[in-house]
Motif scaffolding. Structure first.
Motif, PDB file in Angstrom:
ATOM      1  N   ARG B   9       0.836  -1.203   0.000  1.00 37.61           N
ATOM      2  CA  ARG B   9       0.000   0.000   0.000  1.00 37.61           C
ATOM      3  C   ARG B   9       0.870   1.252   0.000  1.00 37.61           C
ATOM      4  O   ARG B   9       0.639   2.197  -0.762  1.00 37.61           O
ATOM      5  CB  ARG B   9      -0.895  -0.033   1.252  1.00 37.61           C
ATOM      6  CG  ARG B   9      -1.779   1.188   1.360  1.00 37.61           C
ATOM      7  CD  ARG B   9      -2.808   1.030   2.443  1.00 37.61           C
ATOM      8  NE  ARG B   9      -2.246   1.170   3.778  1.00 37.61           N
ATOM      9  CZ  ARG B   9      -2.991   1.220   4.892  1.00 37.61           C
ATOM     10  NH1 ARG B   9      -4.293   1.111   4.817  1.00 37.61           N
ATOM     11  NH2 ARG B   9      -2.403   1.346   6.062  1.00 37.61           N
ATOM     12  N   TRP B  10       1.892   1.273   0.851  1.00 37.00           N
ATOM     13  CA  TRP B  10       2.747   2.458   0.948  1.00 37.00           C
ATOM     14  C   TRP B  10       3.627   2.648  -0.281  1.00 37.00           C
ATOM     15  O   TRP B  10       3.985   3.753  -0.648  1.00 37.00           O
ATOM     16  CB  TRP B  10       3.577   2.439   2.243  1.00 37.00           C
ATOM     17  CG  TRP B  10       2.701   2.711   3.434  1.00 37.00           C
ATOM     18  CD1 TRP B  10       2.306   1.816   4.382  1.00 37.00           C
ATOM     19  CD2 TRP B  10       2.055   3.956   3.752  1.00 37.00           C
ATOM     20  NE1 TRP B  10       1.460   2.421   5.276  1.00 37.00           N
ATOM     21  CE2 TRP B  10       1.284   3.730   4.931  1.00 37.00           C
ATOM     22  CE3 TRP B  10       2.047   5.234   3.189  1.00 37.00           C
ATOM     23  CZ2 TRP B  10       0.526   4.728   5.543  1.00 37.00           C
ATOM     24  CZ3 TRP B  10       1.289   6.228   3.794  1.00 37.00           C
ATOM     25  CH2 TRP B  10       0.544   5.978   4.963  1.00 37.00           C
ATOM     26  N   THR B  12       2.546   1.892  -3.290  1.00 34.51           N
ATOM     27  CA  THR B  12       1.600   2.511  -4.239  1.00 34.51           C
ATOM     28  C   THR B  12       1.468   4.004  -3.957  1.00 34.51           C
ATOM     29  O   THR B  12       1.494   4.833  -4.880  1.00 34.51           O
ATOM     30  CB  THR B  12       0.211   1.852  -4.123  1.00 34.51           C
ATOM     31  OG1 THR B  12       0.329   0.454  -4.365  1.00 34.51           O
ATOM     32  CG2 THR B  12      -0.767   2.475  -5.113  1.00 34.51           C
ATOM     33  N   ILE B  13       1.370   4.343  -2.673  1.00 34.60           N
ATOM     34  CA  ILE B  13       1.238   5.758  -2.297  1.00 34.60           C
ATOM     35  C   ILE B  13       2.501   6.521  -2.689  1.00 34.60           C
ATOM     36  O   ILE B  13       2.431   7.623  -3.253  1.00 34.60           O
ATOM     37  CB  ILE B  13       0.959   5.885  -0.778  1.00 34.60           C
ATOM     38  CG1 ILE B  13      -0.458   5.406  -0.468  1.00 34.60           C
ATOM     39  CG2 ILE B  13       1.146   7.331  -0.320  1.00 34.60           C
ATOM     40  CD1 ILE B  13      -0.765   5.278   1.016  1.00 34.60           C
ATOM     41  N   THR B  16       2.640   7.069  -6.424  1.00 34.47           N
ATOM     42  CA  THR B  16       1.652   8.086  -6.834  1.00 34.47           C
ATOM     43  C   THR B  16       2.161   9.493  -6.533  1.00 34.47           C
ATOM     44  O   THR B  16       2.086  10.390  -7.384  1.00 34.47           O
ATOM     45  CB  THR B  16       0.318   7.871  -6.104  1.00 34.47           C
ATOM     46  OG1 THR B  16      -0.162   6.550  -6.391  1.00 34.47           O
ATOM     47  CG2 THR B  16      -0.728   8.890  -6.536  1.00 34.47           C
TER      48      THR B  16
END
Lengths: 142, 311
Positions: B9-10, B12-13, B16
């Motif tokens: 998740r991190w 991906t963040i 982005t």
């Protein structure tokens, strides 16, 4: 699933707004800092261009993270999730959700209309959430 | 949530945010293209505004057009520089043989309203309307070989009545108002018309002389004596009191540094056409020529509004 308090949603948006604003402002700092120091002329085209770029990149940020993770950084901190029918892996519903960020007429009208709808809907849904068939919840159903 | 999912998740963040940052930097580089403004137009403490070409009211919107110093655009730049707190002085870089009296007056008027140090830096030519504009500044600097002066008005034109007569072409005069076609190139000026025309030019010249007298704080009789329309080379103009200093960029910098006690850092203040304006200008011009026809443009008689009365 339960509807999150409005203040939580607002706080999540502010966190996301500030994160993206800092990133975009860093890129424009050399151009904008002299304008800010000498006083912003509201009709200044550089300032308007920065605002347009910032809005579109904020939209990109929301579309990408909510599509991939169902959450933005602000929503992670506030423990909020974006859920809906047929949204997994699709960008379009999230684009609709974030349409109020598009810096052109008539989308600018959504800056007022979109949050106004939250007062009248049962689950505190924004107008564009209704159109995109999504909603923001405080706990995702497993 | 498992550690692996959390890490993913991190990641991906992070990716982005990296993409947002990268796009922001790329798009900031295009600021000038989309806004039509100079990218570095907001740093610096001395505005450098060009006055290059014939001085007219409106700009040439064509893609490759040039050679026109638009008073509308120059006044806008002067007013913009006057508003900016970081700008301590304004330099007009003049290379103009003159142009429209009205357009020259508009620029001079805008310059006189500025409550900052203003300098006119005359390059090769600062004559007629170009000198009119320069006279409104606090300090005029010209090269010893610059062409300046030429205080006067011209409205000369080619008169074709003889040529028409030779080819048995008649000018059919149809007017309501006996002076309506005064100055038409298709007939000779009558003595009465010539006198009227001359009177108008004399009046414009008087305005021009008044401006020089006021702006340069000179004696009216003296200015009238040198306002013969004659151009003066830089060092002559200096001796006559029409310019304050002989020199170039170094002298401009030295003057401003003395006046304002700053280190001069020039910033260009010039209107740049953004992409949308350039594109619109090209399309507009093409449409005009297709619709109107070059032939019509060549044969239509000029109304008074298109007379070339120039300073």
């Amino acid at each position: 699933m339960n509807s999150p308090l409005v203040w939580k949603r607002f706080a999540a948006f502010v966190i996301d707004f500030l994160i993206v604003f800092m990133i975009v402002y860093t890129a424009f700092a050399d151009i904008l800092t002299p304008i800010v120091q000498s006083g912003i002329d509201k009709a200044d085209p550089v300032f308007l261009y920065f605002f347009a770029v910032f809005s579109l990149l904020l939209l990109l940020y929301f579309v990408t993270l909510e599509k991939k993770l169902g959450q933005s950084i602000g929503k992670i901190f506030m423990n909020l999730f974006v859920v809906g029918k047929k949204v997994d892996g699709r960008s379009f519903p999230h684009l609709i959700r974030g349409a109020f960020l598009i810096p052109f007429f008539p989308f600018q009208l959504l800056l007022i209309l979109d949050p106004l709808f939250m007062m009248f809907t049962k689950n505190n849904q924004r107008l564009m959430e209704i159109f995109s068939k999504t909603t923001t919840v405080s706990r995702r159903a497993s | 949530m498992t550690k692996k999912v959390k890490r993913s998740r991190w990641v991906t963040i992070g990716i982005t945010l990296l993409v947002v940052w990268f796009l922001a930097f790329v798009l900031s580089g295009f600021t000038g293209v989309f806004t039509g403004e100079s990218g570095d137009g907001f740093s610096g403490n001395v505005a450098l505004i060009p006055v290059k070409g014939v001085i007219l009211g409106e700009s040439d919107d064509s893609l490759f057009g040039g050679g026109i110093a638009s008073s509308e655009e120059i006044v806008e730049q002067i007013e913009k520089a006057a508003r900016k707190d970081n700008i301590k002085a304004i330099v007009l870089e003049i290379n103009s043989p003159g142009g429209s009296a009205v357009a020259s007056d508009e620029i001079a008027h805008a310059l006189k309203k500025v409550n900052k140090t203003t300098v006119a830096w005359i390059r090769e030519v600062g004559a007629s309307g170009g000198y009119w504009v320069a006279s409104a500044s606090d300090h005029i600097i010209a090269n010893r070989m610059s062409i300046t002066g030429s205080i006067g008005v011209i409205a000369s034109y080619l008169e074709f009545s003889g040529l028409l007569e030779r080819y048995n072409v008649t000018y059919q005069r149809m007017v309501a108002g006996k002076y309506k076609d005064l100055g038409t190139p298709y007939k000779k000026l009558t003595p009465e018309e010539a006198e009227l025309f001359q009177r108008a030019l004399d009046r414009l010249r008087d305005y021009f002389v008044d401006e020089i007298v006021r702006n340069r704080n000179m004696d009216e009789d003296y200015v009238n004596k040198i306002a013969t329309g004659m151009f003066y080379v830089g060092d002559e103009a200096y001796e006559l009191g029409l310019v304050d200093e002989l020199g170039g960029k170094d002298e401009v910098i030295a003057y401003i540094e003395r006046q304002e006690q700053i280190d001069v850092d020039f910033v260009d203040y010039k209107p740049k056409k953004g992409f949308s304006e350039l594109f619109g200008g090209v399309m507009g011009e093409q449409s005009f020529h297709v619709g109107k026809g070059i032939g019509h443009a060549l044969t239509s008689q000029k109304p008074i509004s298109q007379w070339n009365i120039l300073t």
